[in-house]
Scaffold this active site. Structure first.
Site, PDB file in Angstrom:
ATOM      1  N   MET A   1       0.852  -1.197   0.000  1.00 22.82           N
ATOM      2  CA  MET A   1       0.000   0.000   0.000  1.00 22.82           C
ATOM      3  C   MET A   1       0.887   1.246   0.000  1.00 22.82           C
ATOM      4  SD  MET A   1      -3.466  -0.894   2.007  1.00 22.82           S
ATOM      5  CE  MET A   1      -2.887  -0.676   3.668  1.00 22.82           C
TER       6      MET A   1
ATOM      7  N   ALA B   1       4.107   3.966   0.818  1.00 18.54           N
ATOM      8  CA  ALA B   1       4.832   4.494   1.985  1.00 18.54           C
ATOM      9  C   ALA B   1       5.873   3.444   2.400  1.00 18.54           C
ATOM     10  CB  ALA B   1       3.892   4.841   3.130  1.00 18.54           C
TER      11      ALA B   1
ATOM     12  N   GLY C   1      11.178  -2.914   5.233  1.00 20.72           N
ATOM     13  CA  GLY C   1      10.417  -4.175   5.283  1.00 20.72           C
ATOM     14  C   GLY C   1       9.926  -4.550   3.889  1.00 20.72           C
ATOM     15  N   HIS C   2       9.352  -3.580   3.185  1.00 18.66           N
ATOM     16  CA  HIS C   2       8.888  -3.856   1.815  1.00 18.66           C
ATOM     17  C   HIS C   2      10.075  -4.239   0.922  1.00 18.66           C
ATOM     18  CE1 HIS C   2       5.703  -0.897   3.179  1.00 18.66           C
ATOM     19  NE2 HIS C   2       4.962  -1.906   2.759  1.00 18.66           N
TER      20      HIS C   2
ATOM     21  N   GLU D   1       5.793 -10.873   7.689  1.00 14.06           N
ATOM     22  CA  GLU D   1       5.223 -11.564   8.856  1.00 14.06           C
ATOM     23  C   GLU D   1       4.742 -10.619   9.951  1.00 14.06           C
ATOM     24  OE1 GLU D   1       8.047 -14.458  10.224  1.00 14.06           O
ATOM     25  OE2 GLU D   1       7.579 -15.812   8.572  1.00 14.06           O
ATOM     26  N   LYS D   2       4.973  -9.300   9.802  1.00 11.19           N
ATOM     27  CA  LYS D   2       4.380  -8.398  10.803  1.00 11.19           C
ATOM     28  C   LYS D   2       2.866  -8.604  10.783  1.00 11.19           C
ATOM     29  CE  LYS D   2       3.992  -3.959  10.109  1.00 11.19           C
ATOM     30  NZ  LYS D   2       2.513  -3.795  10.162  1.00 11.19           N
TER      31      LYS D   2
ATOM     32  N   SER E   1       4.467   1.316   7.725  1.00 12.53           N
ATOM     33  CA  SER E   1       4.214   2.613   7.095  1.00 12.53           C
ATOM     34  C   SER E   1       3.619   3.579   8.113  1.00 12.53           C
ATOM     35  CB  SER E   1       3.253   2.444   5.921  1.00 12.53           C
ATOM     36  OG  SER E   1       3.787   1.504   5.023  1.00 12.53           O
ATOM     37  N   ARG E   2       2.843   3.045   9.049  1.00 12.29           N
ATOM     38  CA  ARG E   2       2.185   3.906  10.043  1.00 12.29           C
ATOM     39  C   ARG E   2       3.168   4.548  11.025  1.00 12.29           C
ATOM     40  NH1 ARG E   2      -2.029   0.022   9.335  1.00 12.29           N
ATOM     41  NH2 ARG E   2      -4.001   1.074   8.836  1.00 12.29           N
TER      42      ARG E   2
END
Ligand code: PAF
Length: 293
Positions: free
Chosen positions: A30, A32, A36-37, A153-154, A191-192
């Site tokens: 999504m 941002a 991790g991405h 896996e988050k 992202s948050r």
């Protein structure tokens, strides 16, 4: 790197990759983006896949309109990061391209059989969320028909739900789950996190610290119920943190466990509000030797 805005262009591009004999890996996001991405892209690259990433803030999976409105959006930075990571194409469609019937209609008409894994935890606190995730992921998988799709896996429960959706929808794809990436502080990358204030960024790593010490306590003989109570009390003692749920569950069925010897794969899943920002994380307590992640 190609930037594709329509399903037709996406299908054509993927067909050309496959015609050249490449395997295709899908990395749905999504946007941002963070490390991790990029670790998902790196994992796909390491398996020899040509990577198609998607960048779409999917409205049907948000059950809270403020959360959708404030979700961070950084398209230009995302494109640059994906290009540097060696992605072949990014699919970044407008909402109408995905939901021509309208977002409300799409949500109303969406009834995937997601089974018990979708009913607990996030399923309980975010009604409709997993139906929206299943809807967008099934569409992306049908557009791209990748050999593999990569997820972090988050979002531990999300992976179980997507696996179930692929089974019931008979979508032939390997779902690859990739380990959580953390900041040096231990905070799971999300992202948050960009919505957290400097003070909140100081306190949010307490989530991982509490989970880590709970693993040690579980080794020393603390019961499941004691761990749940301790972690919750420890985190709730910080002014800026409020635990929404903390459940210790079977790593496959996601149903709560009462004892450590009940099942060989045990994971603790937590959601904590840091101010108004909803953060999720998890930790493994027991893992069978044969379990492949
Ligand atoms: O994990 C996410 O970022 C989203 O839920 C996903 C899988 C990209 C679907 O919108």
């Amino acid at each position: 790197m190609k930037i594709l805005r329509t399903v037709n262009d996406l299908r054509q591009f993927v067909a050309s990759l496959k015609a050249d004999g490449h395997s295709v890996g899908l990395v749905p996001t999504m946007g941002a983006l963070h490390a991790g991405h990029l670790s998902l892209v790196a994992q796909a690259n390491s398996r020899g896949d040509k990577v198609v990433a998607s960048l779409f803030v999917n409205p049907t999976q948000f059950n809270n309109s403020d959360d959708l409105a404030t979700y961070p959006r950084k398209e230009d930075d995302d494109f640059r990061m994906l290009q540097e990571a060696g992605v072949s194409a990014v699919f970044a469609p407008a909402i109408e391209e995905i939901y021509p019937e309208g977002v409300g209609k799409a949500s109303e008409n969406c009834h995937f059989d997601l089974g018990p894994v979708a009913e607990v935890m996030e399923g309980r606190f975010r009604p409709g969320h997993f139906q929206g995730v299943a809807l967008i992921v099934s569409k992306l998988l049908r557009f791209v028909e990748p050999c593999r799709a990569y997820f972090g896996e988050k979002d531990f429960q999300q992976i179980a739900v997507i696996r179930r959706m692929c089974e019931t929808e008979k979508i032939p794809v390997e779902i690859v789950s990739c380990p959580i990436k953390r900041a040096e502080s231990g905070l799971a990358l999300s992202s948050r996190n960009s919505l957290l204030s400097p003070d909140q960024l100081e306190v949010a790593p307490e989530i991982h610290r509490a989970l880590q010490s709970s693993v040690e306590r579980s080794m020393q003989g603390a019961s499941v119920a004691e761990i749940v109570a301790d972690v919750t009390a420890r985190l709730d003692s910080f002014d800026d943190l409020r635990v929404e749920y903390f459940e210790i569950v079977d790593g496959i069925t996601l149903q709560p466990v009462a004892d450590w010897d009940q099942t060989p794969y045990i994971v603790g899943c937590i959601t904590v509000y840091c101010g108004s920002v909803r953060l999720i994380d998890n930790i493994t307590y027991r893992r069978p030797d044969s379990h492949n992640c």
